[in-house]
Design a protein around this motif. Structure first.
Motif, PDB file in Angstrom:
ATOM      1  N   GLY A 132       0.896  -1.063  -0.050  1.00 18.49           N
ATOM      2  CA  GLY A 132      -0.336   0.125   0.255  1.00 18.49           C
ATOM      3  C   GLY A 132       0.757   1.537  -0.361  1.00 18.49           C
ATOM      4  N   LYS A 133      -0.454   2.279   0.065  1.00 18.04           N
ATOM      5  CA  LYS A 133       1.318   3.705   0.229  1.00 18.04           C
ATOM      6  C   LYS A 133       0.350   5.044   1.302  1.00 18.04           C
ATOM      7  CE  LYS A 133       0.233   4.200  -4.954  1.00 18.04           C
ATOM      8  NZ  LYS A 133      -0.394   5.014  -5.863  1.00 18.04           N
ATOM      9  N   VAL A 134       1.527   5.285   1.976  1.00 22.77           N
ATOM     10  CA  VAL A 134       1.741   6.176   2.744  1.00 22.77           C
ATOM     11  C   VAL A 134       1.560   8.129   2.643  1.00 22.77           C
ATOM     12  CG1 VAL A 134       2.633   6.404   5.639  1.00 22.77           C
ATOM     13  CG2 VAL A 134       3.154   4.064   4.513  1.00 22.77           C
ATOM     14  N   VAL A 135       0.164   8.377   2.686  1.00 23.07           N
ATOM     15  CA  VAL A 135       0.709   9.460   2.306  1.00 23.07           C
ATOM     16  C   VAL A 135       0.582  10.845   3.371  1.00 23.07           C
ATOM     17  CG1 VAL A 135      -0.890  11.619   1.002  1.00 23.07           C
ATOM     18  CG2 VAL A 135      -1.444   9.201   0.732  1.00 23.07           C
ATOM     19  N   THR A 136       2.012  10.963   3.043  1.00 22.97           N
ATOM     20  CA  THR A 136       2.831  12.248   4.401  1.00 22.97           C
ATOM     21  C   THR A 136       1.942  13.371   4.653  1.00 22.97           C
ATOM     22  OG1 THR A 136       4.127  12.703   3.036  1.00 22.97           O
ATOM     23  CG2 THR A 136       4.475  10.910   4.219  1.00 22.97           C
ATOM     24  N   THR A 137       1.588  14.413   5.676  1.00 19.51           N
ATOM     25  CA  THR A 137       1.741  15.254   5.958  1.00 19.51           C
ATOM     26  C   THR A 137       2.963  16.612   5.860  1.00 19.51           C
ATOM     27  OG1 THR A 137       2.297  15.337   7.542  1.00 19.51           O
ATOM     28  CG2 THR A 137       0.471  15.207   7.655  1.00 19.51           C
ATOM     29  N   ILE A 138       3.303  16.056   4.533  1.00 19.97           N
ATOM     30  CA  ILE A 138       5.778  16.802   4.349  1.00 19.97           C
ATOM     31  C   ILE A 138       4.884  17.378   3.742  1.00 19.97           C
ATOM     32  CG2 ILE A 138       7.815  16.663   3.781  1.00 19.97           C
ATOM     33  CD1 ILE A 138       7.172  16.094   6.411  1.00 19.97           C
ATOM     34  N   ARG A 139       5.116  19.330   2.802  1.00 22.06           N
ATOM     35  CA  ARG A 139       5.096  19.461   1.884  1.00 22.06           C
ATOM     36  C   ARG A 139       6.963  19.993   1.552  1.00 22.06           C
ATOM     37  NH1 ARG A 139       1.163  17.548   2.089  1.00 22.06           N
ATOM     38  NH2 ARG A 139      -1.055  18.701   3.115  1.00 22.06           N
ATOM     39  N   ALA A 140       6.350  19.850   0.240  1.00 23.53           N
ATOM     40  CA  ALA A 140       7.788  19.876  -0.592  1.00 23.53           C
ATOM     41  C   ALA A 140       8.570  20.568   0.030  1.00 23.53           C
ATOM     42  CB  ALA A 140       7.775  18.988  -1.708  1.00 23.53           C
ATOM     43  N   PRO A 141       8.188  22.137  -0.599  1.00 22.31           N
ATOM     44  CA  PRO A 141       8.696  23.667  -0.567  1.00 22.31           C
ATOM     45  C   PRO A 141       9.042  23.995   0.620  1.00 22.31           C
ATOM     46  CG  PRO A 141       6.449  22.956  -2.099  1.00 22.31           C
ATOM     47  CD  PRO A 141       6.554  22.177  -0.877  1.00 22.31           C
ATOM     48  N   VAL A 142       8.397  23.505   1.526  1.00 23.77           N
ATOM     49  CA  VAL A 142       8.744  24.382   3.215  1.00 23.77           C
ATOM     50  C   VAL A 142      10.033  22.972   3.688  1.00 23.77           C
ATOM     51  CG1 VAL A 142       7.832  23.304   5.315  1.00 23.77           C
ATOM     52  CG2 VAL A 142       6.585  23.830   3.598  1.00 23.77           C
ATOM     53  N   GLN A 143       9.975  21.696   3.163  1.00 23.96           N
ATOM     54  CA  GLN A 143      11.280  20.497   3.709  1.00 23.96           C
ATOM     55  C   GLN A 143      12.695  20.913   2.138  1.00 23.96           C
ATOM     56  OE1 GLN A 143      10.845  17.831   5.055  1.00 23.96           O
ATOM     57  NE2 GLN A 143      12.351  16.578   5.078  1.00 23.96           N
ATOM     58  N   PRO A 357       1.072  15.923  16.818  1.00 30.44           N
ATOM     59  CA  PRO A 357       1.809  15.937  15.965  1.00 30.44           C
ATOM     60  C   PRO A 357       1.995  14.728  15.124  1.00 30.44           C
ATOM     61  CG  PRO A 357       4.113  15.873  17.681  1.00 30.44           C
ATOM     62  CD  PRO A 357       2.164  15.939  18.410  1.00 30.44           C
ATOM     63  N   HIS A 358       2.165  14.814  13.656  1.00 27.61           N
ATOM     64  CA  HIS A 358       1.328  13.766  13.128  1.00 27.61           C
ATOM     65  C   HIS A 358       1.936  14.017  11.608  1.00 27.61           C
ATOM     66  CE1 HIS A 358      -2.218  15.642  12.401  1.00 27.61           C
ATOM     67  NE2 HIS A 358      -2.053  14.554  10.929  1.00 27.61           N
ATOM     68  N   LEU A 359       2.722  12.883  11.115  1.00 24.72           N
ATOM     69  CA  LEU A 359       3.347  12.300  10.214  1.00 24.72           C
ATOM     70  C   LEU A 359       2.478  11.735   8.851  1.00 24.72           C
ATOM     71  CD1 LEU A 359       6.034  13.581   8.906  1.00 24.72           C
ATOM     72  CD2 LEU A 359       7.468  11.280   9.547  1.00 24.72           C
ATOM     73  N   VAL A 360       1.517  11.379   9.462  1.00 25.78           N
ATOM     74  CA  VAL A 360       0.664   9.962   8.192  1.00 25.78           C
ATOM     75  C   VAL A 360      -0.366  11.029   8.206  1.00 25.78           C
ATOM     76  CG1 VAL A 360      -0.126   8.254   7.370  1.00 25.78           C
ATOM     77  CG2 VAL A 360       2.495   7.899   8.494  1.00 25.78           C
ATOM     78  N   GLU A 361      -0.745  11.164   6.527  1.00 26.78           N
ATOM     79  CA  GLU A 361      -2.161  12.135   6.692  1.00 26.78           C
ATOM     80  C   GLU A 361      -3.297  10.830   6.087  1.00 26.78           C
ATOM     81  OE1 GLU A 361      -3.906  14.161   3.094  1.00 26.78           O
ATOM     82  OE2 GLU A 361      -2.624  15.533   4.246  1.00 26.78           O
ATOM     83  N   ARG A 362      -2.734   9.751   5.910  1.00 23.35           N
ATOM     84  CA  ARG A 362      -3.501   8.651   5.285  1.00 23.35           C
ATOM     85  C   ARG A 362      -2.778   7.786   4.431  1.00 23.35           C
ATOM     86  NH1 ARG A 362      -4.447  12.586   1.312  1.00 23.35           N
ATOM     87  NH2 ARG A 362      -4.390  11.431  -0.848  1.00 23.35           N
TER      88      ARG A 362
END
Length: 489
Positions: A132-143, A357-362
């Motif tokens: 399956g896939k793990v969709v993170t809350t990370i935003r690429a420009p911010v990272q 705080p959490h790193l995984v959206e879904r």
């Protein structure tokens, strides 16, 4: 003769029954222990016999799988590996998994029963679902802004969305390429030895697994405790705070880096970071109230997961008054992860409420069907909402006219707090430069991003190192990236 045949038939029947019982024992009773026996390579062959599911950032996979044709067929690949290593971790045939690769291994490897088309389907068929896939809350420009801001210096950056606890950036430097640990060849073992042998410890996730003395950024917690306890009722009233301040029960005198701290008001002391005022304020507030407030912000919580486990930030619960004075300015035994200090800043920005705080959206199946989602959850109320409003005002003044001027963003409201944390024997180590902050865009009803930055080896002379000089510009770049569209969506 007939009797002998009957006896032989009965004996054969018993043997057949024994074989059936033994087969049942092996295939049913002992199946789990045999499956997980280290000597059984079938598990590993099956595990790496199909592509691993992907970890996704901003709709794009930052991981992949490569078919090698070997017995352990698929090796993990990473896009921008050093940029996302603190988020993804590694998945290695030899050295196992770490961070999201470990925390979400059941989803990524396809072994999670929730990926099956029907309940208990895999138990019956012994089939393996696609990863399956793990969709993170990370935003690429911010990272990317956080990673570029550190520029390889030892340190970490964490950015969170105050209202939800979503982690928008999680950076640790120096970093490494986790793809070097994929496979079973000799270079993989060499890479493992080399990475673990570096003094800079690139595989250490400084954002969530390393604690530091937070220095003056902890004064946010001390101010909240004093205001909530009623020790300070008016932030603009002078305090009875001598400079220098003699630590209770000792002859040791605590001094300040700036002038004008004698009897300074809470607001002035906060804006210019007067050690003497806050050390005495912690003592006047008392150990019990200080411990309770620190705990409400998240200190001394050993169970925090994002979903990877987070090192506990600590505020000592048994201190004499001299130790309490030093702990109240983020020294002595007070320790915090960058994630913890981002939570402190986010609590101020969010009316005192600390979101989990959490790193995984879904998580989803390979076809995109949702398996699970992470909702917003309140951990604690760190302070009264009125106290949060006062702290927002004071943090804004730190940026507008105090030590955090380097974090100012035109057209946005920014609040911050600088910190310079001493450490080492007789404080001989290069000080850690800290900055915690939050930002609110001109069109935003509330702050949309909170940031914590720590720099271990700021490139400046010891006397010039400060959170305002070394860490604040990094926080500014991260907040700008979040406000310009790289933030929550």
């Amino acid at each position: 003769m007939t009797r002998c045949i009957r006896h032989a038939a009965a004996f054969c029947a018993l043997l057949l029954l024994a074989l059936l019982v033994n087969a049942t024992r092996v295939q049913v009773v002992q199946s789990d222990s045999l499956d997980h026996n280290p000597a059984n390579r079938r598990q590993a062959i099956v595990r790496f016999g199909q592509p691993r599911g992907d970890i996704v950032v901003d709709g794009r996979a930052v991981t992949g799988s490569k078919d090698t044709g070997e017995q352990l067929r698929y090796e993990r690949t990473y896009k921008n590996g050093p940029l996302y290593a603190p988020v993804t971790g590694f998945a290695s045939q030899v050295y196992g998994t770490s961070f999201l690769e470990e925390a979400e291994d059941d989803i990524l490897s396809g072994t999670d029963p929730m990926l099956a088309p029907l309940p208990l389907w895999n138990d019956v068929t012994r089939a393996q679902n696609p990863g399956g896939k793990v969709v993170t809350t990370i935003r690429a420009p911010v990272q990317q802004a956080a990673y570029a801001g550190l520029g390889g210096k030892r340190g970490a950056v964490v950015a969170v969305e105050p209202a939800t606890g979503k982690i928008l950036a999680l950076v640790s430097a120096p970093s490494y390429d986790p793809e070097r640990l994929s496979g079973t060849s000799r270079p993989v073992a060499d890479a493992w030895t080399e990475l673990n042998g570096r003094p800079s410890r690139p595989m250490l996730n400084r954002a969530i697994r390393q604690t530091y003395p937070p220095g003056s950024t902890f004064k946010v917690v001390t101010a909240a405790a004093a205001l909530d306890a009623g020790v300070v009722t008016d932030p603009d009233e002078p305090t009875k705070s001598p400079s220098p301040y003699t630590l209770p029960g000792t002859s040791t005198q605590l001094t300040n880096e700036v002038d004008g701290c004698t009897n300074a008001s809470l607001r002035t002391a906060f804006v210019w970071s007067c050690n003497t005022v806050f050390a005495k304020l912690g003592v006047d507030t008392g150990l019990s109230a200080m411990v309770d407030t620190a705990r409400n912000f998240g200190f001394n919580d050993r169970g925090l997961r994002i979903p990877s486990p987070v090192a506990a930030s600590t505020f000592d619960t048994s201190l004499d008054k001299a130790q309490l004075a030093l702990s109240s300015i983020g020294q002595y035994d007070t320790r915090a992860t960058p994630l913890q200090m981002a939570m402190v800043s986010a609590a101020v920005a969010n009316g005192g409420s600390v979101k989990s705080p959490h790193l995984v959206e879904r998580t989803t199946t390979a076809d995109g069907d949702v398996v699970d989602t992470t909702g917003t959850r309140t951990l604690r109320q760190a302070m009264n909402p009125g106290t949060a409003v006062r702290l927002r005002e004071m943090m804004t003044e730190v940026v507008e006219k105090g030590t955090g001027a380097n974090a100012a963003i035109p057209g946005a409201t920014v609040g911050g707090k600088t910190g310079t944390a001493q450490h080492g024997v007789d404080n001989a180590g290069t000080p850690y430069a800290w900055f915690v902050s939050w930002a609110q865009g001109a069109d935003d009803p509330e702050p949309s991003v909170a940031v914590a930055v720590v720099v271990e080896d700021a490139s400046a002379d010891r006397g010039d190192i400060s959170g305002g000089g070394s860490a604040a510009p990094i926080a500014k770049a991260v907040m700008e990236a979040a406000l310009s569209g790289g933030g929550p969506r």
